[in-house]
Write an enzyme that holds these catalytic residues in place. Structure first.
Site, mmCIF file in Angstrom:
data_model
loop_
_atom_site.group_PDB
_atom_site.id
_atom_site.type_symbol
_atom_site.label_atom_id
_atom_site.label_comp_id
_atom_site.label_asym_id
_atom_site.label_seq_id
_atom_site.Cartn_x
_atom_site.Cartn_y
_atom_site.Cartn_z
ATOM 1 C CB SER A 508 -7.485 8.606 5.723
ATOM 2 O OG SER A 508 -6.881 9.478 6.436
ATOM 3 C CG ASP A 590 -0.729 5.265 8.766
ATOM 4 O OD1 ASP A 590 -0.171 6.324 8.722
ATOM 5 O OD2 ASP A 590 -2.102 4.921 8.867
ATOM 6 C CG HIS A 622 -2.367 6.867 5.892
ATOM 7 N ND1 HIS A 622 -2.933 6.743 6.972
ATOM 8 C CD2 HIS A 622 -3.322 7.958 5.217
ATOM 9 C CE1 HIS A 622 -4.086 7.508 7.242
ATOM 10 N NE2 HIS A 622 -4.407 8.023 6.131
#
Length: 660
Positions: A508, A590, A622
């Site tokens: 991320s 995601d 994600h």
């Protein structure tokens, strides 16, 4: 879930069998007075047992495959079906006084559970598959928007076999929305101990839902199907969360972010008197941000969970004097429950210990926690788990920054070891002294022979709100400076680290930082970017939650003032400077950072002749949620970083099918 008068608690365990590629879970009874744990159900395959609860003295309940079961505490036996509906229920809780079951369920715009099968049949019989959107969101997190939304229900469920129907939608009286795809949906809830009131958390479903953080809490009486919910949080347009009723039922507390558009604002504690209607805020001088609250048995204190310098501590606050008392520190407590008047049950883990259940003695806060369970102890006897060694150094703004290191398996101070820098996401999250079964457990890298380093750079919570706020408009600034100075500190302090064999990994925001590192330094032999942002501009237009990027970058990329801010720390702008071999990992579902954010830099490196690999998971978002995929993730990542640090070889992971 605790039955305080008998010192009994319910919890669930789960395990994954890699040979069969199947997951199993079971319900377990814990006697807190003796520490004895007794499996109540056999291992159940597939969907995990959830929502353990007490239905009566000596009668447990749980949800499995969308239905409620009751269990008479006979070991290793199946429960009997107690309540089901035409759709699956989840997030359930029960109030014995009123024999009421509270749960969430996905329903269509009419808000009725009974009509869901008819609506689904109409969807299946359509001759086209078009989905039409007039407002954001078209998709969120890992799903495209549909007409089904989770609502909060209450149903009278006496302890007889297999009842159904009669449920009441507690959100029915909320004002209808014009766009059926933008409707009220419950994000969390709480119920008073007597079952008379419920409080639910909902995001305001306006056309600005993608760039607004207006999340509210409503209070509703549960004794009527026509009860009008009362808005408690109309004074603020920030995120409200974690409603919690006092034991005596006279008050409700919640956590409130006051700043609109900022999802990492400090959470303030608010208390509402249900009888008088008065609302007040306490502990406003506290510069830390609790994320969970539980009332004390006498309704005079709030026990909170809060991140403090890499730990998640239990801190109790007197609601009158506002005095704070630390009840547990060191390591991380992930949940707490009352055990009578003078004790708490806590789920605790550390860098070297997976989660287990402990007792906190409220009458002797200086006493160490008492461990009750040893769930994975036998499975970890031959597993290397190095402890974290904390350090501090001067980082950006000449401010102290916190990090820690774990020495590799078989450590010998006379040898030189490669370094793995693990970069956390968020960015307003923090590394913690806790145990993770997911992708970023530092001991997985230490076990593979790496000196493993984690640094809580500017933007991380647990070090005061100013430190957290400092990352605004500084994504590639202060955090990057902290990470490089942290690595310099480690190299200058520990002679056993080889500066020519270093790798950096992150997911991320950590994946963004891996890309930013690639554009700004060649000091690392290899990088790993998991679901990381490559292009700040296209990332804005394809993400789901616009408020986050608009706040952190400082505007919008389509404005004259905002565009330079997006380009300032944009890795894509410096694409010609990328030179470090990189492994990219991405999940197809995601929608926070779309697949193109990994495809693009992978294409860049391959086109320029720089070694790069793409690992694509078609059924992940994600995060990596499936156990088999998690094992493959580690295989790919560890093999990649070993390849670029020369003399380390990583064998294929072999994990025995035991409960972990």
């Amino acid at each position: 879930m605790v039955q305080p008068e008998h010192a009994l608690a319910l919890y669930t365990t789960s395990r994954y069998d890699p040979d069969l590629n199947k997951s199993y879970s079971r319900l377990v009874l814990l006697d807190a007075s003796s520490g004895e744990s007794t499996p109540l159900t056999p291992e159940m395959e597939g969907e995990r047992i959830s929502s353990p609860m007490w239905l009566d003295q000596g009668v447990a309940g749980y949800v499995f495959k969308g239905a409620l079961y009751q269990h008479n505490l006979t070991p290793n036996t199946n429960g009997t079906l107690l309540f089901n509906t035409t759709v699956g229920i989840s997030s359930a809780t029960y109030r014995q006084k009123t024999a009421t079951l509270f749960f969430t369920a996905d329903v269509f715009p009419d808000g009725n559970i009974s009509s869901v099968p008819e609506h689904k049949e109409q969807e299946r019989s359509r001759r086209d598959s078009a989905q039409v959107f007039d407002n954001l969101w078209a998709r969120h997190w890992n799903k495209w928007m549909t007409l089904e939304k989770p609502n909060l229900f209450a149903a009278h469920v006496p302890l007889v076999t297999n009842s159904s129907g009669g449920e009441v939608n507690l959100m029915r009286q909320l004002t209808p929305t014009k766009d059926p795809l933008l409707r009220w949906q419950v994000e969390g809830y709480a119920v008073s101990s007597n079952g008379e009131h419920a409080a639910f958390v909902v995001r305001n479903p306006g056309p600005d839902i993608a760039w607004s953080t207006n999340v509210d809490i409503y209070l509703v009486a549960c004794n009527s199907s026509n009860s009008q919910p009362k808005l408690l949080t109309d004074a603020y347009k920030g995120i409200a969360s974690n409603p919690s009723f006092s034991v005596d039922g006279s008050a409700i507390a919640w956590l409130q972010m006051e700043k609109p558009g900022y999802e990492a604002d400090i959470r303030r504690i608010f208390i509402h008197n249900i009888t008088t209607g008065e609302t007040r805020s306490i502990a406003r001088s506290w510069d830390l941000s609790p994320h969970f609250m539980l009332w004390s048995a006498d309704s005079q204190s709030l026990h909170t969970l809060v991140q403090i310098q890499g730990d998640t501590q239990v801190v109790s606050i007197d609601i009158v004097t506002e005095k704070r008392t630390v009840l547990a520190k060191g390591g991380s407590v992930s949940s707490i429950a009352r055990l009578g008047n003078e004790k708490l049950l806590a789920v605790y883990s550390s860098t070297t210990e997976p989660a287990d259940v402990y007792v906190i003695n409220l009458s002797d806060t200086a006493a160490p926690m008492q461990r009750l369970t040893h769930t994975n102890e036998d499975k970890l006897q031959d597993v290397y788990l190095g402890d974290a060694e904390d350090f501090w150094f001067q980082g950006a703004l000449n401010e102290p920054v916190h990090g820690w290191m774990i020495r590799p398996y078989g450590f010998n101070a006379s040898l030189k070891y490669p370094l793995a820098l693990l970069i956390h996401g968020g960015p307003q999250q923090a590394n913690s002294h806790s145990f993770s079964f997911a992708q970023w457990n530092p001991n997985m890298y230490a076990s593979a022979g790496f000196v493993t380093v984690q640094i809580n750079f500017h933007g991380s919570p647990g070090y005061g709100q100013k430190f957290t706020d400092s990352i605004q408009e500084q994504w590639g600034g202060y955090p990057y400076e902290d990470l490089m100075k942290g690595v310099d500190y480690v190299l200058g302090t520990y002679s056993f680290v080889d500066p020519k064999r270093m790798v950096a990994l992150g997911g991320s925001f950590g994946g963004y930082m891996a890309n930013w590192i690639n554009a700004n330094t060649d000091r690392f032999a290899a990088l790993v970017s998991h679901d990381g942002q490559f292009d700040m501009v296209s990332g804005y237009y394809t993400t789901d939650e616009l408020w986050f990027i608009e706040h952190d970058v400082g505007g919008v990329p389509f404005s004259k003032e905002g565009r330079p801010k997006y380009e300032k720390f944009n890795p894509e702008r410096l694409a010609s400077k990328f030179k470090t071999p990189t492994l990219f990992v991405h999940g197809a579902n995601d929608f926070r950072l779309s697949l193109e954010q990994s495809l693009a830099p992978w294409t860049l490196l391959r086109r320029r002749g720089i070694p790069a690999r793409l690992v694509y998971f078609e059924n992940e978002d994600h995060w990596i949620n499936h156990a088999g995929n998690s094992m493959r993730w580690y295989q790919e990542v560890l093999a990649w970083i070993a390849q670029w640090t020369s003399d380390i070889s990583v064998p294929a992971l072999s994990i025995s099918p035991q409960k972990i």
